[in-house]
Design a protein around this motif. Structure first.
Motif, PDB file in Angstrom:
ATOM      1  N   LEU A  14       0.820  -1.204   0.000  1.00  0.00           N
ATOM      2  CA  LEU A  14       0.000   0.000   0.000  1.00  0.00           C
ATOM      3  C   LEU A  14       0.862   1.266   0.000  1.00  0.00           C
ATOM      4  O   LEU A  14       0.546   2.257  -0.663  1.00  0.00           O
ATOM      5  N   ILE A  70      -9.945   0.020   5.082  1.00  0.00           N
ATOM      6  CA  ILE A  70      -9.967  -1.397   4.695  1.00  0.00           C
ATOM      7  C   ILE A  70     -10.256  -2.202   5.951  1.00  0.00           C
ATOM      8  O   ILE A  70      -9.455  -2.222   6.881  1.00  0.00           O
ATOM      9  N   CYS A  98     -13.795  -0.443   2.197  1.00  0.00           N
ATOM     10  CA  CYS A  98     -13.435  -1.715   1.550  1.00  0.00           C
ATOM     11  C   CYS A  98     -13.357  -2.831   2.589  1.00  0.00           C
ATOM     12  O   CYS A  98     -13.102  -2.586   3.771  1.00  0.00           O
ATOM     13  N   VAL A 100     -11.835  -7.029   3.254  1.00  0.00           N
ATOM     14  CA  VAL A 100     -10.870  -8.041   2.818  1.00  0.00           C
ATOM     15  C   VAL A 100     -11.145  -9.350   3.552  1.00  0.00           C
ATOM     16  O   VAL A 100     -11.343  -9.354   4.776  1.00  0.00           O
ATOM     17  N   ASP A 168     -15.870  -1.823  -2.139  1.00  0.00           N
ATOM     18  CA  ASP A 168     -15.100  -2.904  -2.759  1.00  0.00           C
ATOM     19  C   ASP A 168     -14.862  -3.994  -1.733  1.00  0.00           C
ATOM     20  O   ASP A 168     -14.708  -3.714  -0.531  1.00  0.00           O
ATOM     21  N   PHE A 170     -12.315  -7.577  -1.438  1.00  0.00           N
ATOM     22  CA  PHE A 170     -11.246  -8.388  -2.031  1.00  0.00           C
ATOM     23  C   PHE A 170     -11.222  -9.734  -1.308  1.00  0.00           C
ATOM     24  O   PHE A 170     -11.086  -9.780  -0.084  1.00  0.00           O
ATOM     25  N   HIS A 190     -13.722  -8.491  -5.971  1.00  0.00           N
ATOM     26  CA  HIS A 190     -12.460  -8.869  -6.621  1.00  0.00           C
ATOM     27  C   HIS A 190     -11.981 -10.182  -5.997  1.00  0.00           C
ATOM     28  O   HIS A 190     -11.690 -10.226  -4.803  1.00  0.00           O
ATOM     29  N   VAL A 192      -9.061 -12.681  -5.596  1.00  0.00           N
ATOM     30  CA  VAL A 192      -7.599 -12.603  -5.777  1.00  0.00           C
ATOM     31  C   VAL A 192      -7.011 -13.994  -5.498  1.00  0.00           C
ATOM     32  O   VAL A 192      -7.041 -14.879  -6.348  1.00  0.00           O
ATOM     33  N   TRP A 383      -1.884  -7.934  -1.797  1.00  0.00           N
ATOM     34  CA  TRP A 383      -2.010  -6.514  -1.480  1.00  0.00           C
ATOM     35  C   TRP A 383      -1.606  -5.627  -2.648  1.00  0.00           C
ATOM     36  O   TRP A 383      -2.054  -4.474  -2.733  1.00  0.00           O
ATOM     37  N   VAL A 386      -4.906  -5.348  -4.296  1.00  0.00           N
ATOM     38  CA  VAL A 386      -5.747  -4.405  -3.557  1.00  0.00           C
ATOM     39  C   VAL A 386      -5.333  -2.975  -3.855  1.00  0.00           C
ATOM     40  O   VAL A 386      -6.181  -2.117  -4.170  1.00  0.00           O
ATOM     41  N   GLY A 389      -6.331  -1.952  -7.323  1.00  0.00           N
ATOM     42  CA  GLY A 389      -7.756  -1.746  -7.421  1.00  0.00           C
ATOM     43  C   GLY A 389      -8.201  -0.444  -6.806  1.00  0.00           C
ATOM     44  O   GLY A 389      -9.061   0.259  -7.351  1.00  0.00           O
ATOM     45  N   LEU A 390      -7.601  -0.073  -5.690  1.00  0.00           N
ATOM     46  CA  LEU A 390      -7.963   1.176  -5.028  1.00  0.00           C
ATOM     47  C   LEU A 390      -7.528   2.387  -5.848  1.00  0.00           C
ATOM     48  O   LEU A 390      -8.239   3.389  -5.943  1.00  0.00           O
TER      49      LEU A 390
END
Length: 394
Positions: A14, A70, A98, A100, A168, A170, A190, A192, A383, A386, A389-390
């Motif tokens: 990130l 997140i 988001c 996860v 979103d 993930f 998404h 992954v 990640w 992620v 995507g962000l």
């Protein structure tokens, strides 16, 4: 937050994408956990520990539309209602919201757990009645879930709780079930791969020399700090009894195979506490995947997340059972062993001889595609996906 968690939760990826990362630790608000983690606390990361809902509210007020929250907390099916106060505050911040799920629920995938796979332990009539009982309970639970999460009731529940759906989400795999309270038609999904796939890929790319040793995946047994935190008593499995059973089993396995057992310590094990308990055998702290990669075979004594590492690295395994296991543990071990073709050994009545098992390639591949990585396309680390995507969504 431990060093292991900080590494798994994507700060480096990130930050490479241009985000400034801060971890919000919400355990005091949502779940009784051991304050003594039995592991090193994370260093070199910004951690904001929320001790009250007011503190969380103040932190959310400081966010803007350019920020991203997140959530790993409360995303999986059945968790949102338990965490509804926290999710209501976080989801209504002005930031992108988001979720996860980095672990596919392989331990929730066995429909026969509720019908007790040990049919030979029951009389025919008793077993038939037990199956009917659990089938009816499953049908009632499914009907209630359909009503609660149907198109008429679900939006009202969401409004009553004040939860905004995710922008979103993930996922480790399409088998991951997101809580319906957190998704609607606007949520972008998404798929992954699992967190562990990144670890498996890194280990597989590193040249390790296989040793004549057997890995044991430690679960701390009765020493696990959550037992004390949740005030659970294990009268049939005190630390003395548990570790004595393990030492006897390891003595027999080492004599039968001519190979030493190496202990892959639980991530929350404090260095130095396990050597004597396991008969002064070699104990590796913070390196489970490496121990698995260099061993000829793996021993499992509890339903560990390390199952995905064992399958991903294509290592054969034996499952150790005990009369002191919880019913759920015995059922899960039986179902998992059937899916992966693993042999089970009762530590109180070990056989007279043993040969090291071989993997069932077909079963391992099916498990890998279902719970570790579905796509054959290389998408980069979890990640990285992620972060990309962000950035694209922004």
């Amino acid at each position: 937050l431990s060093e292991r968690d900080a590494a798994r939760f994507g700060a480096e990826a990130l930050q490479r994408a241009g985000f400034s990362v801060e971890y919000w630790e919400l355990a005091p608000l949502t779940l009784p956990r051991a304050e003594q983690q039995w592991a090193d606390r994370a260093r070199d990361v910004r951690i904001h520990r929320m001790e009250s809902l007011d503190a969380l509210t103040d932190a959310c007020r400081s966010l803007s539309s350019r920020d991203v929250v997140i959530s790993i907390l409360g995303v999986a099916r059945g968790e949102a209602e338990r965490c509804r106060e926290v999710l209501a505050i976080v989801s209504n911040a002005p930031s992108t919201f988001c979720g996860v799920i980095g672990r596919a629920p392989w331990d929730e995938s066995y429909p026969d757990i509720q019908s007790r796979p040990y049919q030979d332990e029951w009389g025919a009539l008793e077993f038939a009645l037990l199956r009917i009982r659990y089938s009816l309970a499953h049908a009632v639970a499914k009907a209630l879930s359909f009503v609660k999460n149907g198109p008429f009731v679900l939006p009202r529940r969401r409004r009553r709780m004040g939860i905004r759906p995710l922008d979103d989400v993930f996922l480790a795999a399409s088998s991951c079930a997101v809580d319906p309270l957190l998704t609607d038609s606007s949520t972008r999904t998404h798929v992954v791969h699992s967190f562990d796939y990144d670890l498996i890929r890194g280990i597989a790319a590193t040249p390790y020399e296989e040793c004549d040793s057997i890995a044991f995946i430690d679960g701390l047994g009765p020493l696990h700090p959550d037992f004390a935190t949740l005030a659970l008593e294990l009268p049939q499995s005190t630390p003395e009894l548990y570790f004595a059973r393990m030492r006897c089993a390891f003595d027999w396995i080492e004599e039968a195979t001519g190979m030493a057992v190496t202990i892959a310590a639980h991530p929350r094990a404090r260095p130095g506490i396990l050597e004597e308990a396991y008969g002064n055998r070699r104990v590796v702290y913070g390196g489970t995947a490496q121990v698995v990669a260099t061993s000829r075979c793996v021993l499992l004594n509890h339903p560990s997340d390390a199952v995905t590492v064992v399958v991903g690295l294509r290592r054969p395994a034996l499952v150790l059972e005990s009369s002191a296991d919880f019913r759920y543990q015995r059922d899960l071990k039986a179902a998992l062993s059937r899916q992966l073709g693993w042999r089970r050994l009762e530590v109180e009545s070990l056989p007279t001889s043993i040969t090291l098992p071989q993997i069932d390639v077909g079963r391992y591949e099916r498990f890998f595609r279902q719970f570790i990585r579905e796509s054959r396309q290389d998408t980069g680390s979890f990640w990285d996906v992620v972060a990309k995507g962000l950035v694209l969504d922004a």
